[in-house]
Design a protein around this motif. Structure first.
Motif, PDB file in Angstrom:
ATOM      1  N   ASP A  48       7.329   1.905  15.887  1.00  0.00           N
ATOM      2  CA  ASP A  48       6.612   2.519  17.008  1.00  0.00           C
ATOM      3  C   ASP A  48       6.664   4.043  16.998  1.00  0.00           C
ATOM      4  N   THR A  49       7.674   4.633  16.357  1.00  0.00           N
ATOM      5  CA  THR A  49       7.850   6.083  16.448  1.00  0.00           C
ATOM      6  C   THR A  49       7.578   6.832  15.145  1.00  0.00           C
ATOM      7  N   VAL A  50       7.453   6.130  14.040  1.00  0.00           N
ATOM      8  CA  VAL A  50       7.228   6.803  12.760  1.00  0.00           C
ATOM      9  C   VAL A  50       5.846   7.464  12.763  1.00  0.00           C
ATOM     10  N   PRO A  51       5.712   8.661  12.153  1.00  0.00           N
ATOM     11  CA  PRO A  51       4.395   9.281  12.058  1.00  0.00           C
ATOM     12  C   PRO A  51       3.421   8.398  11.285  1.00  0.00           C
ATOM     13  N   THR A  52       2.181   8.416  11.711  1.00  0.00           N
ATOM     14  CA  THR A  52       1.164   7.534  11.128  1.00  0.00           C
ATOM     15  C   THR A  52       1.034   7.660   9.614  1.00  0.00           C
ATOM     16  N   PRO A  53       1.035   8.868   9.021  1.00  0.00           N
ATOM     17  CA  PRO A  53       0.918   8.934   7.559  1.00  0.00           C
ATOM     18  C   PRO A  53       2.069   8.230   6.839  1.00  0.00           C
ATOM     19  N   ILE A  54       3.256   8.293   7.399  1.00  0.00           N
ATOM     20  CA  ILE A  54       4.398   7.635   6.763  1.00  0.00           C
ATOM     21  C   ILE A  54       4.274   6.121   6.914  1.00  0.00           C
ATOM     22  N   LYS A  55       3.803   5.671   8.065  1.00  0.00           N
ATOM     23  CA  LYS A  55       3.555   4.241   8.267  1.00  0.00           C
ATOM     24  C   LYS A  55       2.495   3.749   7.286  1.00  0.00           C
ATOM     25  N   ASN A  56       1.403   4.502   7.169  1.00  0.00           N
ATOM     26  CA  ASN A  56       0.325   4.107   6.262  1.00  0.00           C
ATOM     27  C   ASN A  56       0.792   4.093   4.811  1.00  0.00           C
ATOM     28  N   ALA A  57       1.577   5.090   4.423  1.00  0.00           N
ATOM     29  CA  ALA A  57       2.099   5.138   3.053  1.00  0.00           C
ATOM     30  C   ALA A  57       3.032   3.957   2.797  1.00  0.00           C
ATOM     31  N   SER A  58       3.816   3.567   3.779  1.00  0.00           N
ATOM     32  CA  SER A  58       4.730   2.423   3.622  1.00  0.00           C
ATOM     33  C   SER A  58       3.949   1.126   3.461  1.00  0.00           C
ATOM     34  N   MET A  59       2.901   0.962   4.262  1.00  0.00           N
ATOM     35  CA  MET A  59       2.085  -0.251   4.132  1.00  0.00           C
ATOM     36  C   MET A  59       1.352  -0.270   2.797  1.00  0.00           C
ATOM     37  N   GLU A  60       0.867   0.887   2.356  1.00  0.00           N
ATOM     38  CA  GLU A  60       0.207   0.968   1.050  1.00  0.00           C
ATOM     39  C   GLU A  60       1.193   0.643  -0.066  1.00  0.00           C
ATOM     40  N   GLN A  61       2.437   1.094   0.074  1.00  0.00           N
ATOM     41  CA  GLN A  61       3.446   0.795  -0.945  1.00  0.00           C
ATOM     42  C   GLN A  61       3.685  -0.704  -1.041  1.00  0.00           C
ATOM     43  N   LEU A  62       3.745  -1.393   0.094  1.00  0.00           N
ATOM     44  CA  LEU A  62       3.941  -2.849   0.058  1.00  0.00           C
ATOM     45  C   LEU A  62       2.725  -3.541  -0.530  1.00  0.00           C
ATOM     46  N   ARG A  63       1.529  -3.080  -0.179  1.00  0.00           N
ATOM     47  CA  ARG A  63       0.319  -3.662  -0.770  1.00  0.00           C
ATOM     48  C   ARG A  63       0.354  -3.510  -2.289  1.00  0.00           C
ATOM     49  N   PHE A  64       0.752  -2.325  -2.749  1.00  0.00           N
ATOM     50  CA  PHE A  64       0.868  -2.061  -4.182  1.00  0.00           C
ATOM     51  C   PHE A  64       1.863  -3.018  -4.830  1.00  0.00           C
ATOM     52  N   MET A  65       2.991  -3.233  -4.158  1.00  0.00           N
ATOM     53  CA  MET A  65       4.013  -4.143  -4.697  1.00  0.00           C
ATOM     54  C   MET A  65       3.465  -5.561  -4.808  1.00  0.00           C
ATOM     55  N   TYR A  66       2.681  -5.987  -3.819  1.00  0.00           N
ATOM     56  CA  TYR A  66       2.093  -7.328  -3.866  1.00  0.00           C
ATOM     57  C   TYR A  66       1.015  -7.427  -4.940  1.00  0.00           C
ATOM     58  N   GLU A  67       0.155  -6.425  -5.019  1.00  0.00           N
ATOM     59  CA  GLU A  67      -0.970  -6.496  -5.942  1.00  0.00           C
ATOM     60  C   GLU A  67      -0.534  -6.446  -7.396  1.00  0.00           C
ATOM     61  N   TYR A  68       0.441  -5.594  -7.693  1.00  0.00           N
ATOM     62  CA  TYR A  68       0.848  -5.420  -9.083  1.00  0.00           C
ATOM     63  C   TYR A  68       2.134  -6.147  -9.425  1.00  0.00           C
ATOM     64  N   ASP A  69       2.808  -6.692  -8.424  1.00  0.00           N
ATOM     65  CA  ASP A  69       4.009  -7.487  -8.643  1.00  0.00           C
ATOM     66  C   ASP A  69       5.019  -6.781  -9.536  1.00  0.00           C
ATOM     67  N   ILE A  70       5.204  -5.487  -9.270  1.00  0.00           N
ATOM     68  CA  ILE A  70       6.177  -4.719 -10.041  1.00  0.00           C
ATOM     69  C   ILE A  70       7.551  -4.940  -9.417  1.00  0.00           C
ATOM     70  N   PRO A  71       8.486  -5.395 -10.199  1.00  0.00           N
ATOM     71  CA  PRO A  71       9.820  -5.641  -9.635  1.00  0.00           C
ATOM     72  C   PRO A  71      10.541  -4.345  -9.312  1.00  0.00           C
ATOM     73  N   LEU A  72      11.452  -4.417  -8.379  1.00  0.00           N
ATOM     74  CA  LEU A  72      12.290  -3.263  -8.065  1.00  0.00           C
ATOM     75  C   LEU A  72      13.410  -3.232  -9.095  1.00  0.00           C
ATOM     76  N   ILE A  73      13.256  -2.369 -10.075  1.00  0.00           N
ATOM     77  CA  ILE A  73      14.229  -2.294 -11.157  1.00  0.00           C
ATOM     78  C   ILE A  73      14.797  -0.882 -11.201  1.00  0.00           C
ATOM     79  N   ASP A  74      15.923  -0.724 -11.835  1.00  0.00           N
ATOM     80  CA  ASP A  74      16.621   0.550 -11.844  1.00  0.00           C
ATOM     81  C   ASP A  74      16.406   1.341 -13.129  1.00  0.00           C
ATOM     82  N   TYR A  75      15.410   1.007 -13.889  1.00  0.00           N
ATOM     83  CA  TYR A  75      15.149   1.751 -15.111  1.00  0.00           C
ATOM     84  C   TYR A  75      13.653   1.784 -15.362  1.00  0.00           C
TER      85      TYR A  75
END
Length: 124
Positions: A48-75
């Motif tokens: 509810d309090t996060v600035p809209t651009p940061i919220k939008n970037a976070s949602m876009e990041q999740l969409r990207f993760m779903y679309e490309y199925d890139i695992p969270l890896i450390d290398y």
């Protein structure tokens, strides 16, 4: 820390998050939070309090993760699974990073300590 709700994500992208993947909301939010300059961060942000651009970037990041199925890896480098081989160059959505930069949360035009770091007053 979560910058958006499951319903907000579904409304924007028409993608349903399964119960097993609810943790990805926090993961995407943390990923984007790590890219926000220290001067602009607020650890108390919520959906509810996060600035809209940061919220939008976070949602876009999740969409990207779903679309490309890139695992969270450390290398970075080559990802191999059987006969499939792929060079992994980024686990961040460039659109999400552009959203942050265009809103002034990730400006890289000045040296890092001028726009990302915290000011420490000495002698005051």
């Amino acid at each position: 820390m979560t910058f958006f709700t499951e319903q907000e994500f579904k409304t924007k992208y028409n993608i349903t998050i399964s119960n097993n993947d609810l943790w990805k909301i926090e993961a995407a939010s943390q990923m984007i939070y790590s890219q926000v300059g220290l001067r602009y961060r607020d650890p108390n942000w919520t959906a509810d309090t996060v600035p809209t651009p940061i919220k939008n970037a976070s949602m876009e990041q999740l969409r990207f993760m779903y679309e490309y199925d890139i695992p969270l890896i450390d290398y970075k480098g080559r990802v191999e699974a059987g006969d499939m081989k792929n060079e992994l160059s980024s686990d961040y959505s460039t659109l999400a990073l552009r959203i942050l930069a265009n809103a002034g949360y990730q400006y890289r035009g000045n040296p890092l300590n001028q726009n990302m770091g915290l000011s420490l007053p000495f002698g005051d």
